[in-house]
Design a protein around this motif. Structure first.
Motif, short mmCIF file in Angstrom:
data_model
loop_
_atom_site.label_atom_id
_atom_site.label_comp_id
_atom_site.label_asym_id
_atom_site.label_seq_id
_atom_site.Cartn_x
_atom_site.Cartn_y
_atom_site.Cartn_z
N LYS A 274 -112.06 -56.09 -39.09
CA LYS A 274 -112.48 -55.06 -40.05
C LYS A 274 -111.81 -55.26 -41.41
O LYS A 274 -111.96 -54.43 -42.30
CB LYS A 274 -112.13 -53.67 -39.52
N GLU A 275 -111.10 -56.37 -41.55
CA GLU A 275 -110.47 -56.70 -42.82
C GLU A 275 -111.45 -57.52 -43.67
O GLU A 275 -112.02 -58.50 -43.19
CB GLU A 275 -109.19 -57.52 -42.59
N HIS A 306 -111.87 -50.74 -42.49
CA HIS A 306 -110.84 -49.72 -42.38
C HIS A 306 -110.90 -48.75 -43.57
O HIS A 306 -111.04 -49.18 -44.71
CB HIS A 306 -109.45 -50.35 -42.34
#
Length: 385
Positions: A274-275, A306
């Motif tokens: 999710k980065e 995020h």
């Protein structure tokens, strides 16, 4: 130097109509203004010319005994923000709204003089609170599929990563397909207004802040379009927690970055973490013609990024935007290109056609378009290629 005997009430009317109070009057007329308005003294002719220039009224106006009604802004839905009711404060925005309404009136008068049929906007209205239904409705009435939207990244086989090409295409589509008059207003703080819309059954108005980024103006177009489809006039971004603002933001996001298409995008589909990097967000933003900010918010909503990353990225992007804006602050640009941006192609094209057909005099054309006659050929090239 001789004084001119004006009507002090006309002076007060013009000041209030232009959005000035005594504190923000231009320095050139400020020292003596209260005396002139009270009738204690009168301005000289030169001072009256200065007043006319600042308030955008002919000198003859200040001799009138019978004054018109003030432009009422009650048509705009004001929302409460931190218990204080939002109000238009700056003279530039007041003037921008007044001029937008005057231009619409001129546009309709010329249509009638040239015996052109009117385009109805009311037939496009859709009373719904369903984000997907509204976004699909916009896609249908504009007749633009995602493939065409994505193709606008390229101009002469080169990427236009500033997204001006997206912005210009969307403005053209809203004007040509729906009959929306799109104007832009300069020298207004983004804290006061990013965009607003004024609903009419035919030829409604969208007013954009020309100081905003191309991506922000694109998003504002569809935020305001949603308001218009619901039959509303409003100023956007006044209260983001308002349910209607949330709906309009959601529709704009779903229209510009459809959920199904984004989730099926290889960059998103194949992403394990999710980065996200700035480069990845940049690639996605270019594909859809939106800001990295919009892409990241969409990914967060879809649980693909995020929430914590938003503030970090936003700070950086806000700083980048400010630097870019500071860099541009000195340049004036082409007067023809600027006036087409402020007036919109729909309005500009009709005025040029009316002038060439002899329906508008050279004086009325020049005043209405904001350009000298020497710019006619360049204007024609800008509008019609």
């Amino acid at each position: 130097m001789g004084r001119v005997k004006i009507n002090p009430e006309a002076l007060k009317w013009a000041r209030e109509d232009a959005g000035y109070d005594y504190s923000n009057l231009p320095n050139k007329i400020k020292p003596k203004f209260e005396e002139w308005e009270s009738g204690k003294t009168m301005p000289t002719w030169k001072q009256l010319c200065d007043i006319s220039k600042y308030f955008k009224r002919p000198s003859a106006f200040f001799f009138r005994k019978n004054l018109p009604k003030h432009l009422t802004l009650d048509f705009i839905e004001y929302r409460k923000l931190d218990t204080l009711e939002y109000q238009i404060k700056s003279p530039n925005l007041t003037l921008g709204i007044r001029e937008a309404i005057a231009k619409r009136n001129t546009y309709i008068d010329i249509l009638e003089d040239m015996h052109y049929p009117k385009m109805s906007f009311s037939k496009f209205k859709l009373k719904s609170k369903n984000v997907y239904k509204l976004a699909k409705h916009i896609r249908n009435i504009l007749n633009v599929d995602l493939e065409e939207q994505k193709s606008w990244l390229y101009v002469n086989n080169r990427k236009n990563t500033k997204h001006y090409n997206f912005l210009n295409h969307w403005k053209d589509k809203l004007s040509e397909e729906l009959g929306i008059l799109i104007f832009e207003v300069p020298r207004v703080s983004l804290d006061e207004m990013r965009a607003l819309c004024i609903y009419y059954d035919d030829y409604p108005i969208i007013l954009l802040n020309s100081g905003d980024s191309p991506n922000a103006r694109i998003f504002s177009l569809f935020h305001e379009l949603t308001h218009l489809l619901l039959g509303e006039s409003a100023i956007c971004d006044v209260d983001k927690n308002n349910s209607k603002e949330w709906l309009c933001n959601s529709v704009a996001a779903q229209f510009l970055i459809p959920k199904e298409d984004l989730l099926n995008n290889p960059l998103v589909r194949n992403k394990i973490s999710k980065e996200w990097t700035d480069k990845e967000l940049w690639d996605l933003s270019n594909e859809y013609g939106v800001s990295k900010h919009s892409i990241l918010l969409r990914l967060i909503k879809l649980n693909k990024a995020h929430q914590e990353s938003y503030d970090i990225f936003k700070r950086k992007w806000d700083e980048d935007f400010k630097k870019e804006k500071d860099k541009k602050s000195g340049g004036g640009g082409s007067p023809v290109r600027n006036q087409v941006k402020y007036n919109g192609k729909l309005y500009s094209s009709l005025l040029l056609s009316a002038y060439e057909a002899g329906v508008l005099s050279s004086v009325d054309f020049s005043q209405g378009i904001g350009l000298r006659l020497k710019h006619v050929d360049e204007l024609s090239e800008q509008l019609f290629g």
